[in-house]
Design a protein around this motif. Structure first.
Motif, PDB file in Angstrom:
ATOM      1  N   THR A  94       0.707  -1.208   0.050  1.00  0.00           N
ATOM      2  CA  THR A  94      -0.001   0.013  -0.114  1.00  0.00           C
ATOM      3  C   THR A  94       0.825   1.308  -0.042  1.00  0.00           C
ATOM      4  O   THR A  94       0.302   2.471  -0.343  1.00  0.00           O
ATOM      5  CB  THR A  94      -0.789   0.103   1.332  1.00  0.00           C
ATOM      6  N   GLY A  95       2.215   1.344   0.358  1.00  0.00           N
ATOM      7  CA  GLY A  95       2.866   2.209   0.426  1.00  0.00           C
ATOM      8  C   GLY A  95       3.325   2.810   1.939  1.00  0.00           C
ATOM      9  O   GLY A  95       4.009   3.680   2.331  1.00  0.00           O
ATOM     10  N   ALA A  96       2.290   2.123   2.744  1.00  0.00           N
ATOM     11  CA  ALA A  96       2.474   2.500   4.282  1.00  0.00           C
ATOM     12  C   ALA A  96       3.806   1.864   4.781  1.00  0.00           C
ATOM     13  O   ALA A  96       4.257   1.037   4.372  1.00  0.00           O
ATOM     14  CB  ALA A  96       1.300   1.811   4.908  1.00  0.00           C
ATOM     15  N   PRO A  97       4.245   2.705   5.943  1.00  0.00           N
ATOM     16  CA  PRO A  97       5.397   2.204   6.517  1.00  0.00           C
ATOM     17  C   PRO A  97       5.376   0.545   6.714  1.00  0.00           C
ATOM     18  O   PRO A  97       4.290   0.080   7.501  1.00  0.00           O
ATOM     19  CB  PRO A  97       5.701   2.833   7.728  1.00  0.00           C
ATOM     20  N   GLY A  98       6.517  -0.005   6.677  1.00  0.00           N
ATOM     21  CA  GLY A  98       6.453  -1.471   7.130  1.00  0.00           C
ATOM     22  C   GLY A  98       6.581  -1.616   8.532  1.00  0.00           C
ATOM     23  O   GLY A  98       7.075  -0.626   9.146  1.00  0.00           O
ATOM     24  N   PHE A  99       6.187  -3.016   8.928  1.00  0.00           N
ATOM     25  CA  PHE A  99       6.498  -3.263  10.301  1.00  0.00           C
ATOM     26  C   PHE A  99       6.898  -4.540  10.699  1.00  0.00           C
ATOM     27  O   PHE A  99       6.728  -5.410   9.813  1.00  0.00           O
ATOM     28  CB  PHE A  99       4.923  -2.910  11.031  1.00  0.00           C
ATOM     29  N   ILE A 100       7.264  -4.753  11.719  1.00  0.00           N
ATOM     30  CA  ILE A 100       7.674  -6.208  12.002  1.00  0.00           C
ATOM     31  C   ILE A 100       6.487  -7.084  12.468  1.00  0.00           C
ATOM     32  O   ILE A 100       5.729  -6.554  13.340  1.00  0.00           O
ATOM     33  CB  ILE A 100       8.615  -6.446  13.208  1.00  0.00           C
ATOM     34  N   GLY A 101       6.277  -8.025  11.888  1.00  0.00           N
ATOM     35  CA  GLY A 101       4.834  -8.690  11.894  1.00  0.00           C
ATOM     36  C   GLY A 101       4.955 -10.023  11.458  1.00  0.00           C
ATOM     37  O   GLY A 101       5.791 -10.795  10.800  1.00  0.00           O
ATOM     38  N   GLU A 102       3.577 -10.729  11.319  1.00  0.00           N
ATOM     39  CA  GLU A 102       3.430 -12.106  10.597  1.00  0.00           C
ATOM     40  C   GLU A 102       2.170 -12.144   9.574  1.00  0.00           C
ATOM     41  O   GLU A 102       1.347 -11.368   9.578  1.00  0.00           O
ATOM     42  CB  GLU A 102       2.947 -12.927  11.914  1.00  0.00           C
ATOM     43  N   VAL A 103       2.283 -13.015   8.576  1.00  0.00           N
ATOM     44  CA  VAL A 103       1.275 -13.057   7.687  1.00  0.00           C
ATOM     45  C   VAL A 103       0.856 -14.588   7.508  1.00  0.00           C
ATOM     46  O   VAL A 103       1.761 -15.567   7.605  1.00  0.00           O
ATOM     47  CB  VAL A 103       1.962 -12.723   6.351  1.00  0.00           C
ATOM     48  N   ALA A 104      -0.518 -14.928   7.629  1.00  0.00           N
ATOM     49  CA  ALA A 104      -0.938 -16.151   7.844  1.00  0.00           C
ATOM     50  C   ALA A 104      -1.765 -16.294   6.287  1.00  0.00           C
ATOM     51  O   ALA A 104      -2.291 -15.429   5.868  1.00  0.00           O
ATOM     52  CB  ALA A 104      -2.264 -16.299   8.905  1.00  0.00           C
ATOM     53  N   VAL A 105      -1.739 -17.665   6.156  1.00  0.00           N
ATOM     54  CA  VAL A 105      -2.255 -18.003   4.703  1.00  0.00           C
ATOM     55  C   VAL A 105      -3.260 -19.332   5.016  1.00  0.00           C
ATOM     56  O   VAL A 105      -2.797 -20.405   5.569  1.00  0.00           O
ATOM     57  CB  VAL A 105      -1.101 -18.357   3.818  1.00  0.00           C
ATOM     58  N   LYS A 106      -4.242 -19.205   4.371  1.00  0.00           N
ATOM     59  CA  LYS A 106      -5.121 -20.340   4.406  1.00  0.00           C
ATOM     60  C   LYS A 106      -6.208 -20.456   3.195  1.00  0.00           C
ATOM     61  O   LYS A 106      -6.555 -19.264   2.726  1.00  0.00           O
ATOM     62  CB  LYS A 106      -6.289 -20.228   5.658  1.00  0.00           C
ATOM     63  N   ASP A 107      -6.077 -21.467   2.553  1.00  0.00           N
ATOM     64  CA  ASP A 107      -7.080 -21.994   1.483  1.00  0.00           C
ATOM     65  C   ASP A 107      -6.436 -21.022   0.301  1.00  0.00           C
ATOM     66  O   ASP A 107      -7.434 -20.280  -0.505  1.00  0.00           O
ATOM     67  CB  ASP A 107      -8.423 -21.891   1.583  1.00  0.00           C
TER      68      ASP A 107
END
Length: 554
Positions: A15-28
């Protein structure tokens, strides 16, 4: 339970928003959750500590139309983080196409995109004529997402036959073309491509160049019914004509409510003012409400060629094009023929070809050791010859198998490119993936964007660069559910090292049909690539996943 959770990543969401330390979950196959912490079990986890998790990159200017029929991964796209591609540019596509017109279109692909003939003759079974049949053939083994354009030249051939590159269309023929385009768009084509510069294998203009404005206007009316894209190749070698094309595109965009894009836009020291004028004009048209997206590629072009095969390098020298299209033995005979040779030398210019060819460098590893690294001007001077004659004679002395390199065929001042790419309405594209396989490595654009313009010059932030080739591209083309790490969107994800991502050294690879050779660049810094939630590539290689799809439009 999640299928996969990417942990401890620097999330840059497109989106162009500042990055952050985090996590991404995937399902189906979709993004299920994104945040500083994703709670819940997962079948698999990927620790991305120190790495970036971003949406899969989108390449809007490719020519993988043919390659996808035997290589559903469109190598080497995935290796460079690209998960969605747009083929069918420059007025050419593989459908709709009657069997009797295949030879003509193959010739155009060979001339314009320098694809080997074996790519069309031994790599797949040609089982379709219409667009729906081509789509079915594509969908059989995709490992990458595809949003194909339909080519104006092939639509003209479908309706007008041999007259397609002879004359303007009659009103009834324009109406028939509109019907064909409507069928293609309904079957999934993302838009229409056309060209104002390209030629076929006989050096004649391609069919789209015979269209009058009424024809283009009629086709854009159909694009307006679907809200689809018009892509053009303008007369990019002339800034004034390109600006006139921008104005024409703006009128079509405003009249029919469609997005338009043109490519390529080059910057070079010889005409430093041209690119600014072109981009300024596009911005003026945006201010009027038109959508005219200029496409710029990130990298300079280094063209490798020999007289052993046709080459893009000679595209503006018709007599050379005709000779290089001959079978090898006939080509050698023609190069030895005094009359033919005289014609080639005249075509090269009064200076003996020095302006065009003087800076060519004999390519190390593909030229005799006594020539490697020398410019053609140096070789010619040592022989007391002009550059064009030296090129012919040196090539003949070695069975034509002597490679030369034309460096920096555009973008020869990288310090200027970053600020240009950062401009609001500049669309990062025009990479030509899948084309010019034996001339230059068409991949490495994404890595070069980060290594050169994020890390070295700082012209773009990491977030800006990611957005340029993900979220912004998805918006420009109207790609549904692509381009952002947002819950509910397709799980196209690339994990990369921001301190290492770049483009590797150019090298030849013999993996094309008929053992044809292509140039490629190894991936650097890309750690994992997911397509629709399935792991498609890691540094260990390609997986067996075939999760690619034909992209849907918003």
């Amino acid at each position: 339970m999640f299928d996969l959770v990417i942990r401890n990543a620097r999330v840059v969401d497109g989106t162009g928003a500042p990055g952050f330390i985090g996590e991404v979950a995937v399902k189906d196959g979709r993004i299920a959750a994104v945040g500083p912490r994703v709670d819940g079990p997962a079948r698999a986890e990927l620790d991305a500590r120190g790495k970036v998790a971003a949406p899969g990159f989108i390449d809007p200017h490719t020519h993988f139309d043919v390659q996808l029929l035997w290589d559903g991964a469109a190598r080497p796209c995935l290796e460079h983080g690209v998960t969605s591609i747009i083929p069918g540019n420059c007025s050419l596509s593989m459908a709709p196409l009657r069997a009797g017109d295949r030879k003509a279109v193959i010739g155009m692909f060979q001339q314009i995109e320098e694809l080997p003939p074996e790519a069309f003759t031994i790599a797949f079974d040609w089982t379709w004529e219409d667009w729906e049949g081509y789509r079915r053939a594509l969908e059989k083994g995709l490992a990458i997402n595809v949003a194909p354009l339909v080519g104006h030249s092939v639509i003209r051939l479908w309706v007008m036959g041999p007259d397609a590159n002879q004359r303007a269309a009659r009103p009834d023929e324009i109406a028939a073309m509109q019907g064909v385009l409507r069928q293609c768009l309904a079957a999934g084509a993302i838009g229409l491509s056309t060209s104002f510069v390209d030629v076929d294998e006989t050096a004649r203009p391609v069919p789209s160049r015979f269209a009058q404005f009424a024809e283009l206007d009629g086709l854009c009316a159909v694009l307006g019914e679907f809200g689809r894209m018009l892509q053009i190749v303008p007369e990019f070698y002339d800034a004034d004509i390109t600006i006139a094309r921008i104005d024409q595109l703006a009128e079509l965009s405003l009249k029919h409510g469609i997005p338009t894009t043109f490519s390529p836009v080059f910057d070079n020291r010889q005409t430093p003012q041209s690119v600014d004028r072109i981009l300024d004009r596009a911005e003026e048209q945006f201010a009027r409400g038109a959508r005219v997206w200029p496409q710029m590629q990130t990298r300079p072009i280094d063209i490798s060629f020999s007289l052993l095969r046709p080459s893009l390098f000679f595209a503006r020298l018709p007599s050379w094009v005709r000779v290089l299209r001959l079978p090898v033995e006939e080509r050698i005979a023609a190069l030895k023929d005094p009359e033919t040779r005289a014609r080639l030398l005249r075509d090269a210019g009064e200076d003996g070809g020095e302006r065009i060819m003087g800076r060519l460098v004999a390519r190390a590893g593909e030229a005799p050791t006594d020539l490697a690294g020398k410019t053609l001007k140096e070789i010619a001077d040592a022989r007391g010859q002009g550059c064009a004659l030296a090129l012919i004679e040196v090539s003949l002395e070695h069975g034509l198998d002597v490679a030369f390199l034309a460096a920096n065929g555009g973008h020869d001042n990288s310090d200027r490119i970053g600020p240009l790419l950062a401009r609001q309405h500049v669309h990062v594209g025009a990479g030509d993936g899948g084309a010019h396989l034996a001339s230059f490595a068409t991949y490495g654009d994404t890595g070069y964007l980060f290594s050169e313009f994020v890390r070295r010059t700082g012209a773009l932030s990491l977030e800006q660069a990611v957005a340029k080739i993900t979220g912004e591209t998805a918006d420009i083309w109207g790609l549904k559910d692509r381009g952002r790490l947002v819950p509910g969107q397709a799980a196209d994800i690339v994990v990369f090292d921001p301190d290492r991502i770049g483009r590797g050294e150019e090298r030849p690879v013999f993996d094309m049909p008929g053992e044809g050779m292509r140039y490629t660049r190894d991936s650097v810094g890309v750690e994992a690539v997911l397509v629709n939630g399935e792991l498609a590539w890691t540094p260990a290689g390609y997986t067996a996943a075939k999760a690619g799809r034909i992209c849907e439009r918003v």
